[in-house]
Design an enzyme around this catalytic site. Structure first.
Site, PDB file in Angstrom:
ATOM      1  N   SER A 141       0.824  -1.225   0.000  1.00 30.57           N
ATOM      2  CA  SER A 141       0.000   0.000   0.000  1.00 30.57           C
ATOM      3  C   SER A 141       0.853   1.269   0.000  1.00 30.57           C
ATOM      4  O   SER A 141       0.334   2.374  -0.137  1.00 30.57           O
ATOM      5  CB  SER A 141      -0.921   0.009   1.221  1.00 30.57           C
ATOM      6  OG  SER A 141      -0.154   0.192   2.402  1.00 30.57           O
TER       7      SER A 141
ATOM      8  N   CYS B 155      -2.023   8.990   6.809  1.00 33.08           N
ATOM      9  CA  CYS B 155      -2.400   8.728   5.419  1.00 33.08           C
ATOM     10  C   CYS B 155      -3.302   7.502   5.336  1.00 33.08           C
ATOM     11  O   CYS B 155      -4.221   7.441   4.511  1.00 33.08           O
ATOM     12  CB  CYS B 155      -1.165   8.512   4.553  1.00 33.08           C
ATOM     13  SG  CYS B 155      -0.351  10.041   4.098  1.00 33.08           S
TER      14      CYS B 155
END
Ligand SMILES: [Zn+2]
Length: 370
Positions: free
Chosen positions: A187, A306
């Site tokens: 990711s 994030c």
């Protein structure tokens, strides 16, 4: 043919009387443009102190881009005073009204005992690799040499550290230390462009090291696999010329800031939250510092990560790139930087805004009672 040039030069000496090297030095001191029009290999052997090494080939274009106006005093210098006389004629022809050749050229300059310096020279490999940035007057060979000597610490090999490290490595910053404790997760890849699909699961600093030396084998890349904290920040910052903060949590930011203030090292700050971004420079030598801007961390959970908030990779890409740009400007000594200024960017609406960062006299780190 030879006679024709000699005749033309004799005529020009009548119509465009050259100035003596001593007179040229006095006029340059008073603000006249002193331009060395010789070839780069000649200039590399020595050039008058304060002369601009613009060369002959692109002289007209470079003069214009450097901002010389038609009525400013301009002095041209070559090796012996012949080429500069012909160039002076050309500049007059396109409208420069106060152009003179320096009599006797660089030989005459040295014979008059005037100050000259030997410019920094780059080897062939550096000239080739950095050609497009060395061409900039703001960089030049001297700036490139400063980058080669520079030591930069990058906190975090993530979304900000990735573009920052790539651009600094590409620009030839001589030693880049990258510190991160984490491993590459799939990711991460949409924004942490130091890493590759094949390095998922690897230590981020090992992955970063491989990418950076593949991009530029001429520099030294130091991977430090560690979690940054108050315990190791001072040691990490020690010996660095500049620090780029690409971290994502307040504890690390404060630890790095405090170490930078203590060690007198400039800190280039960057932060991202969704489409909102900030970039700023806390200058070496004191206030303001990061704590002047953010005296206290927000309560835990108030600033989303994030992972929680989501982010488009290009957003930290822009911010990390701006951090690299500010770092390069600071390292080569450009005057207009984000020093003591904060750039706030709304990348959803493309609104860019800068403000001064006021120093806080009560700051516990850089304030008067610190
Ligand atoms: Zn402060």
């Amino acid at each position: 043919m030879k006679q024709r040039i000699a005749d033309r030069l004799a005529q020009l000496r009548e119509t465009l009387p050259p100035v003596s090297p001593t007179e040229a030095a006095t006029r340059a001191e008073a603000g006249a443009w002193l331009i060395d029009i010789r070839e780069a290999d000649e200039i590399s052997q020595g050039t008058p102190v304060g002369a601009r090494p613009l060369g002959r080939g692109f002289l007209e274009m470079r003069l214009e881009s450097e901002g010389a106006t038609a009525d400013e005093p301009i002095l041209l210098l070559c090796a012996s005073g012949a080429r500069s006389l012909l160039a002076a004629e050309q500049l007059r022809a396109i409208g420069y009204t106060d152009v003179h050749s320096v009599a006797g050229g660089f030989d005459g300059w040295k014979d008059a005992g005037l100050a000259f310096e030997t410019p920094v020279s780059l080897d062939a490999a550096d000239r080739a690799r950095y050609a497009r940035q060395v061409t900039l007057p703001e960089i030049g060979a001297a700036g490139q040499a400063r980058l080669r000597e520079a030591r930069v610490l990058i906190i975090g090999a993530g979304g900000l550290g990735s573009p920052a490290a790539l651009y600094l490595a590409a620009a030839g910053v001589g030693r880049i230390t990258v510190v991160d404790h984490d491993t590459v997760d799939r990711s991460n890849l949409h924004r942490q462009i130091l890493h590759r699909d094949a390095t998922v699961g690897q230590s981020k600093v090992r992955s970063a090291h491989a990418t950076l030396v593949a991009l530029n084998p001429a520099i030294e890349v130091v991977p430090v696999e560690a979690r940054v904290s108050v315990d190791n920040a001072a040691e990490l910052v020690s010996g660095q010329d500049l620090v780029i903060d690409g971290s994502d949590n307040f504890d690390v930011r404060y630890a790095v800031n405090d170490a930078c203030v203590a060690a007198d090292v400039a800190l280039v700050y960057g932060a991202v939250e969704r489409f909102a971004a900030q970039v700023g420079v806390f200058p070496a030598g004191g206030a303001p510092c990061y704590r002047c801007l953010f005296a206290e961390a927000p309560p835990a959970g108030a600033a989303p990560t994030c992972a929680e908030a989501g982010v488009i990779g290009a957003v930290p890409g822009i911010v990390g790139t701006l951090q690299a740009l500010e770092a390069i400007k600071l390292l080569v000594g450009m005057s207009e930087t984000l020093s003591a200024r904060l750039l706030s960017i709304d990348l959803a609406r493309q609104r860019w805004h800068t403000m001064q960062i006021p120093a806080n006299p009560a700051c516990v780190i850089c304030g008067v009672h610190a």
